[in-house]
Design a protein around this motif. Sequence first.
Motif, short mmCIF file in Angstrom:
data_model
loop_
_atom_site.label_atom_id
_atom_site.label_comp_id
_atom_site.label_asym_id
_atom_site.label_seq_id
_atom_site.Cartn_x
_atom_site.Cartn_y
_atom_site.Cartn_z
N VAL A 6 46.57 33.58 38.32
CA VAL A 6 46.11 34.22 39.56
C VAL A 6 45.61 33.13 40.49
O VAL A 6 45.18 32.06 40.05
N PHE A 8 43.46 32.82 44.33
CA PHE A 8 42.85 33.44 45.52
C PHE A 8 43.02 32.56 46.75
O PHE A 8 42.28 32.71 47.72
N VAL B 104 41.14 41.10 44.90
CA VAL B 104 41.73 41.22 43.56
C VAL B 104 43.07 40.48 43.51
O VAL B 104 43.86 40.55 44.46
N CYS B 105 43.27 39.78 42.42
CA CYS B 105 44.59 39.20 42.14
C CYS B 105 45.07 39.77 40.81
O CYS B 105 44.30 39.88 39.86
N VAL B 118 41.93 40.18 38.27
CA VAL B 118 40.76 39.32 38.45
C VAL B 118 40.13 39.67 39.79
O VAL B 118 40.83 39.69 40.82
N ALA B 119 38.82 39.97 39.74
CA ALA B 119 38.12 40.38 40.96
C ALA B 119 37.19 39.27 41.44
O ALA B 119 36.60 38.54 40.64
#
Lengths: 185, 243
Positions: A6, A8, B104-105, B118-119
């Motif tokens: 992931v 961001f 979120v992802c 994942v937050a």
Amino acid sequence: MKPVSVNFRPQSKPSRLVYWLAVAVCGLGALALFSAWTQQLALRSAQALLEGAQQTQLAAARQALAAPAPKPYAQSALAMLAERELKWADALRALEASAKDGVTLKSFEANAADGTIRAELVLSSQARIAGHLGALSAGADPGTGPLQWSVQQTSAEPSGGAVKAVFVARPTTGHHPHVPTPRGP
Amino acid sequence: MSWAGFDVLDVYLGSDKGALVRAVGPVVWRDHARAEVGLSDLLKGVAGTRRVWPAPRVRLWLSGGLARPFVFEPPVGLKNAAELLKLARARAAQASGLTPPCEVCLSDTTVGHRQLAVALNGDLHQALVAVASKTGARLISVQPWWASVQYKVLREQPELQALTVVDTDSVTMLAATQSEWVAAQSYVPTPEGPQLQALVARFLLSSNCSRSQSARVSLDAAAAATGSLVWPWARTQVDEAHA
């Protein structure tokens, strides 16, 4: 267990420079399109003018081909042919046959335009005119012979009682001289 | 000077402390009250207040207290990844314990099966991006530090079913079979000694995972201070007793 992937990371926005570059590129593109459009218009206009001029020239050329100018010396040749078609022999034969004392041939000319032969004679007296006309017409049936003689003009000569008379020979009907007509190319 | 060059800076950021690692030089640790302030201090401490060119590239590693995992099981009927992400954002605060709004992802955008989400607090995310932009740094990645640990451990133990990652402010526990995620949770603050042992035991029991197929990794700030190893793997140490 699968690896966790992931991120961001923020989505990168285009900078102002990129924005203005895009605007400039779009402007240049629009300018190029406008220029191409105006050039196309001018080209079409010029093409239309050229086609019009070509059509005019083509029409003139067609007209020139449809009515061709006479060739050089054509008129002279036609006149010569017309003179050759005159009844020279008949006229001279009539004059020779009617030759007598007291009748003098002054001039002899042919007019190819109207197909006549003109003979100017000097006779010793006024009274001989009618007789000489008959002598010229002798040997040929009136209306069917090659020539029809007539007296066109008479005048008294200054010396004595002589008379000058102009005899005109015309081809009779059915004996028109054959004059060739000019042909096209 | 590495800052003005083309080096990549690694920045670890927790709730109360952070670290900056360069290719050359010691690891710099700083305490802070808020994460965005800590990031600003770390970057300014190296670069100063003026902007430099080319913009330094920064990999930002977040602690489990900031980037918290949870297992997201989407309902049937979602059409695409956008709807999946929208629903995950709506559930993130309750599932992770973070203050809404949450960014979120998802580890996988395939619709129709359980996956790991994942937050990250949305305001904190914007603040971190703003701080990086203000200091002239370019964020090339913002990832959970525990995810990088998991990647390394999985390379060494592909059959791993449960993983416990202890960092500066939290303990993050992940459990999964070969096909799907079973549980994922971050606990803040980090429990001490026996409490942590009991928490791990409960997690393994509830996830139906055997202790032999689990691992526990802790961030070792002391090892990081030596700067003798390579980030971020060097900052980890496997709990031998647990293994």
